[in-house]
Design a protein around this motif. Structure first.
Motif, PDB file in Angstrom:
ATOM      1  N   CYS A  64      41.776 227.451 -11.140  1.00 35.66           N
ATOM      2  CA  CYS A  64      40.811 228.515 -11.368  1.00 35.66           C
ATOM      3  C   CYS A  64      41.595 229.810 -11.554  1.00 35.66           C
ATOM      4  O   CYS A  64      42.324 230.242 -10.665  1.00 35.66           O
ATOM      5  N   GLY A  99      37.834 231.017 -15.274  1.00 37.03           N
ATOM      6  CA  GLY A  99      37.405 229.638 -15.467  1.00 37.03           C
ATOM      7  C   GLY A  99      38.509 228.653 -15.124  1.00 37.03           C
ATOM      8  O   GLY A  99      39.620 229.040 -14.751  1.00 37.03           O
ATOM      9  N   TRP A 100      38.168 227.374 -15.237  1.00 33.82           N
ATOM     10  CA  TRP A 100      39.144 226.316 -14.994  1.00 33.82           C
ATOM     11  C   TRP A 100      40.069 226.198 -16.198  1.00 33.82           C
ATOM     12  O   TRP A 100      39.620 226.024 -17.314  1.00 33.82           O
ATOM     13  N   SER A 120      32.410 221.169 -12.735  1.00 33.91           N
ATOM     14  CA  SER A 120      31.213 221.750 -12.113  1.00 33.91           C
ATOM     15  C   SER A 120      31.521 222.476 -10.812  1.00 33.91           C
ATOM     16  O   SER A 120      30.697 223.250 -10.331  1.00 33.91           O
ATOM     17  N   LYS A 121      32.685 222.262 -10.239  1.00 30.39           N
ATOM     18  CA  LYS A 121      33.067 222.971  -9.012  1.00 30.39           C
ATOM     19  C   LYS A 121      33.147 224.467  -9.314  1.00 30.39           C
ATOM     20  O   LYS A 121      33.600 224.886 -10.370  1.00 30.39           O
ATOM     21  N   SER A 122      32.717 225.275  -8.370  1.00 26.38           N
ATOM     22  CA  SER A 122      32.679 226.730  -8.548  1.00 26.38           C
ATOM     23  C   SER A 122      34.058 227.306  -8.881  1.00 26.38           C
ATOM     24  O   SER A 122      35.070 226.912  -8.315  1.00 26.38           O
ATOM     25  N   CYS A 123      34.078 228.220  -9.842  1.00 25.28           N
ATOM     26  CA  CYS A 123      35.305 228.949 -10.197  1.00 25.28           C
ATOM     27  C   CYS A 123      34.902 230.387 -10.493  1.00 25.28           C
ATOM     28  O   CYS A 123      34.531 230.744 -11.613  1.00 25.28           O
ATOM     29  N   THR A 124      34.945 231.206  -9.438  1.00 27.54           N
ATOM     30  CA  THR A 124      34.594 232.617  -9.550  1.00 27.54           C
ATOM     31  C   THR A 124      35.782 233.443  -9.076  1.00 27.54           C
ATOM     32  O   THR A 124      36.830 232.900  -8.721  1.00 27.54           O
ATOM     33  N   GLN A 125      35.603 234.753  -9.024  1.00 26.54           N
ATOM     34  CA  GLN A 125      36.667 235.643  -8.538  1.00 26.54           C
ATOM     35  C   GLN A 125      37.165 235.197  -7.158  1.00 26.54           C
ATOM     36  O   GLN A 125      38.362 235.210  -6.888  1.00 26.54           O
ATOM     37  N   ASP A 181      37.293 232.250  -6.054  1.00 26.14           N
ATOM     38  CA  ASP A 181      37.927 230.928  -6.112  1.00 26.14           C
ATOM     39  C   ASP A 181      39.272 230.935  -6.836  1.00 26.14           C
ATOM     40  O   ASP A 181      39.903 229.878  -6.973  1.00 26.14           O
ATOM     41  N   ASP A 188      42.255 228.239  -6.755  1.00 22.55           N
ATOM     42  CA  ASP A 188      41.832 226.892  -6.372  1.00 22.55           C
ATOM     43  C   ASP A 188      42.293 225.888  -7.426  1.00 22.55           C
ATOM     44  O   ASP A 188      42.404 226.205  -8.613  1.00 22.55           O
TER      45      ASP A 188
END
Length: 196
Positions: free
Chosen positions: A73, A84-85, A170-175, A177, A180
């Motif tokens: 991420c 994003g990923w 689909s796993k969360s990827c935000t600021q 995260d 990760d």
């Protein structure tokens, strides 16, 4: 008596030969039934036009890959201000149509290395959607072969087709995260081409 004996001997010999032929034929049919049919020649007929290799090229090697894609991420370099990923490392074993492991896929950059030491680096030129939200898109890349002679030495194009998995992001990827990691498994066919 002698002629009757000769006639019986001839019939016995004929029956033995017939039995041997029938038994041999049955054994041959049984043996052939276990032999896999030759793979049919690769065709691009069902592919999106954007990932088709231009005419004037022939298939060098057909493989099926099974491996992992490692994502992180992070800020997206292509689209400023988005997160994003991002694919950071692929790893896969490639099997030829007989089931023998013949190459490895790694990166970056996207590199396929054959067991004979030859290799090719791919540069993506086109993507085409693949049915299923978690399947990687089909892909066409140009090839820049390495200097070592071998199967991949003259490869000009690499196709990635028949993909399964690899893109369940689909796993969360935000600021919150950023940094990760995410690993997904995938399968795909890689088809290697050279100029005819």
């Amino acid at each position: 008596m002698k002629s009757t004996h000769n006639i019986l001997w001839a019939y016995s010999k004929s029956a033995a030969v017939t039995l041997a032929m029938v038994t041999g034929t049955a054994a041959l049919i049984t043996a052939c039934a276990g032999v896999a049919p030759l793979p049919r020649e690769y065709t691009q007929d069902q592919l999106d036009a954007s990932v088709m290799v231009p005419s004037g090229h022939v298939v060098v090697l057909e493989t099926t890959a099974s491996g992992l894609l490692h994502y992180e991420c992070k800020a997206n370099a292509d689209t400023a201000g988005t997160i994003g990923w991002v694919l950071v490392r692929p790893e896969a074993d490639l099997l030829d149509r007989t089931g023998k492991t013949v190459a490895k896929y790694s990166g970056p950059p996207a590199t396929w290395t054959h067991i004979d030491g030859s290799s090719v680096v791919g540069t993506q030129v086109a993507l085409a959607p693949r049915v299923g939200a978690t399947n990687l898109p089909q892909q066409l890349s140009t090839g820049a072969p390495g200097a070592t002679p071998g199967v991949l030495q003259n490869v000009t194009y690499i196709q990635r087709v028949k993909t399964k998995g690899g893109q369940d992001l689909s796993k969360s990827c935000t600021q919150a995260d950023i940094g990760d990691k995410l690993t997904t498994s995938y399968q795909a066919d890689y088809i290697f081409w050279k100029a005819a």
